[in-house]
Design a protein around this motif. Sequence first.
Motif, mmCIF file in Angstrom:
data_model
loop_
_atom_site.group_PDB
_atom_site.id
_atom_site.type_symbol
_atom_site.label_atom_id
_atom_site.label_comp_id
_atom_site.label_asym_id
_atom_site.label_seq_id
_atom_site.Cartn_x
_atom_site.Cartn_y
_atom_site.Cartn_z
ATOM 1 N N GLU A 177 43.632 57.272 -16.362
ATOM 2 C CA GLU A 177 44.473 57.125 -15.201
ATOM 3 C C GLU A 177 44.754 55.496 -14.956
ATOM 4 O O GLU A 177 43.881 54.761 -14.624
ATOM 5 N N VAL A 178 45.918 55.358 -15.156
ATOM 6 C CA VAL A 178 46.298 53.918 -15.031
ATOM 7 C C VAL A 178 47.548 53.780 -14.046
ATOM 8 O O VAL A 178 48.341 54.446 -14.138
ATOM 9 N N SER A 179 47.444 52.512 -13.324
ATOM 10 C CA SER A 179 48.460 52.579 -12.244
ATOM 11 C C SER A 179 49.568 51.923 -12.995
ATOM 12 O O SER A 179 49.663 51.029 -14.100
ATOM 13 N N HIS A 180 50.969 52.436 -12.677
ATOM 14 C CA HIS A 180 52.067 51.774 -13.216
ATOM 15 C C HIS A 180 53.026 51.388 -11.940
ATOM 16 O O HIS A 180 54.193 51.672 -11.775
ATOM 17 N N ALA A 228 31.128 38.857 -25.449
ATOM 18 C CA ALA A 228 30.250 39.873 -24.892
ATOM 19 C C ALA A 228 29.279 40.228 -25.699
ATOM 20 O O ALA A 228 28.627 41.296 -25.416
ATOM 21 N N GLY A 229 29.291 39.732 -26.845
ATOM 22 C CA GLY A 229 27.937 40.173 -27.765
ATOM 23 C C GLY A 229 27.751 41.480 -28.027
ATOM 24 O O GLY A 229 26.792 42.117 -28.330
ATOM 25 N N GLY A 230 29.011 42.155 -28.545
ATOM 26 C CA GLY A 230 28.947 43.540 -28.880
ATOM 27 C C GLY A 230 29.097 44.833 -27.820
ATOM 28 O O GLY A 230 28.838 45.697 -28.109
ATOM 29 N N ALA A 231 29.232 44.187 -26.486
ATOM 30 C CA ALA A 231 29.064 45.173 -25.358
ATOM 31 C C ALA A 231 30.499 45.838 -25.321
ATOM 32 O O ALA A 231 31.430 45.579 -25.943
ATOM 33 N N ARG A 232 30.219 47.008 -24.981
ATOM 34 C CA ARG A 232 31.504 47.942 -24.687
ATOM 35 C C ARG A 232 32.217 47.267 -23.924
ATOM 36 O O ARG A 232 31.695 47.054 -22.469
ATOM 37 N N ILE A 233 33.669 47.348 -23.922
ATOM 38 C CA ILE A 233 34.495 46.722 -22.859
ATOM 39 C C ILE A 233 35.340 47.802 -22.270
ATOM 40 O O ILE A 233 36.128 48.549 -23.016
ATOM 41 N N TRP A 234 35.320 48.099 -20.931
ATOM 42 C CA TRP A 234 35.978 49.264 -19.958
ATOM 43 C C TRP A 234 37.027 48.592 -19.184
ATOM 44 O O TRP A 234 36.830 47.297 -18.537
ATOM 45 N N ALA A 235 37.925 49.213 -18.832
ATOM 46 C CA ALA A 235 38.932 48.874 -17.816
ATOM 47 C C ALA A 235 39.634 49.932 -17.118
ATOM 48 O O ALA A 235 39.528 51.095 -17.720
ATOM 49 N N GLY A 236 39.773 49.781 -15.878
ATOM 50 C CA GLY A 236 40.290 50.800 -15.103
ATOM 51 C C GLY A 236 41.136 50.354 -13.812
ATOM 52 O O GLY A 236 40.658 49.275 -13.197
ATOM 53 N N ARG A 237 42.144 51.001 -13.226
ATOM 54 C CA ARG A 237 42.859 50.532 -12.003
ATOM 55 C C ARG A 237 43.268 51.719 -11.379
ATOM 56 O O ARG A 237 43.709 52.760 -11.965
ATOM 57 N N GLY A 238 43.142 51.893 -10.063
ATOM 58 C CA GLY A 238 43.422 52.923 -9.250
ATOM 59 C C GLY A 238 45.118 52.875 -9.078
ATOM 60 O O GLY A 238 45.739 51.807 -9.106
ATOM 61 N N SER A 239 45.494 54.159 -8.878
ATOM 62 C CA SER A 239 47.070 54.155 -8.580
ATOM 63 C C SER A 239 47.465 53.383 -7.317
ATOM 64 O O SER A 239 48.528 53.279 -7.308
ATOM 65 N N GLU A 240 46.595 53.315 -6.568
ATOM 66 C CA GLU A 240 46.828 52.435 -5.179
ATOM 67 C C GLU A 240 46.805 51.015 -5.118
ATOM 68 O O GLU A 240 46.690 50.496 -3.966
ATOM 69 N N ASP A 241 46.160 50.386 -6.310
ATOM 70 C CA ASP A 241 45.647 49.080 -6.268
ATOM 71 C C ASP A 241 46.850 48.215 -6.367
ATOM 72 O O ASP A 241 47.721 48.205 -7.369
ATOM 73 N N TRP A 242 47.343 47.355 -5.309
ATOM 74 C CA TRP A 242 48.369 46.573 -5.340
ATOM 75 C C TRP A 242 48.257 45.472 -6.362
ATOM 76 O O TRP A 242 49.381 45.020 -7.032
ATOM 77 N N ILE A 243 47.159 45.311 -7.199
ATOM 78 C CA ILE A 243 47.255 44.090 -7.913
ATOM 79 C C ILE A 243 47.794 44.624 -9.374
ATOM 80 O O ILE A 243 48.405 43.918 -10.216
ATOM 81 N N GLY A 244 48.163 45.734 -9.541
ATOM 82 C CA GLY A 244 49.087 46.608 -10.532
ATOM 83 C C GLY A 244 50.495 45.813 -10.613
ATOM 84 O O GLY A 244 51.112 45.958 -11.327
ATOM 85 N N GLY A 245 51.025 45.535 -9.415
ATOM 86 C CA GLY A 245 52.140 44.846 -9.298
ATOM 87 C C GLY A 245 52.306 43.124 -9.691
ATOM 88 O O GLY A 245 53.331 42.644 -9.508
#
Length: 311
Positions: free
Chosen positions: A307-310, A215-232
């Motif tokens: 806020e992270v999906s569980h 990433a050449g020093g870029a800030r890395i962010w991550a997010g997931r909605g509570s209703e996103d099926w990919i959390g499973g």
Amino acid sequence: MSAAASPQVPAPAPAALAGSATPQERYAANLANLAESARMAEEAGRSGRAAKLREMASAGAEGARFLDFDGRGPGRAVEVFGDLGTADRIAVLVPGSDTTLDTYRRFRDGALSLHRRLAEEHPRSAVVAWLGYDTPGTVSTTVLTADRADLAAAELGPFLSRLQGLAGADARISLLCHSYGSVVCARTATGPRVTDIALFGSPGTGSASAAELPAGGARIWAGRGSEDWIGGVPHVRFGGVGFGTDPVDPAFGARVFAAGTAGHSDYLKPGTTSLDSLARIVMGPAEPAASPAPVAPVPASPVTGSEVSHV
């Protein structure tokens, strides 16, 4: 219909453009190519594709602006919202699976939504919708490996270099990467003007930590909605299948942003927490953000909450 299964569609070869072509010259040439692609699709009995291409060509009060366009097969398109020459904040959206010219409207709607949200607070902004690769089908074995992502990264890296030449000297570029698009971004070597990379709805990146990304020093962010099926989806990697560590896991080391109740296709919908968070990542801050937020939800601003999906 999945990207992998899309039948071949007759269309002209992409417009031949010199490397020194201006954005306006590119827009004109690609719009003409798009119109010819619609005509050829109609003649071949692909009236549905032809209608979608005509819609792409006519959208927008000022007309469509495509830096690149290829109407063949599933198709590729790189569309600009805003003025690259005056923008000092540029977001590049990288889509996930099943994004083709036949499903392009949903991708464009997200780009438009983001551009409108940015313009509310930062008029000197632009959004680039980068459908610059053949996306895998959601229901396919291809979506479980990084093969398509490796090919896409080889296209996205040079595109970002060209984009830096087309943009103003003070422009900062952010990569916003959805679903399988986060696998693409995790493999893309970015230049110094890419300041932020946001992974959302991500199945993983194939890397164990944010520090491993080129990433050449870029800030890395991550997010997931509570209703996103990919959390499973299991975040494992074995024999080249799967993508390993979950980007919202503290062990990955990304800055976790609030995504509210977003479902897998909802991150860029107007009025959502996730859209606000992504817009603020694009706009700033100018200085590096604080250390990664804890996983437990806290009442904070969109880009410092977690806020992270569980699921």
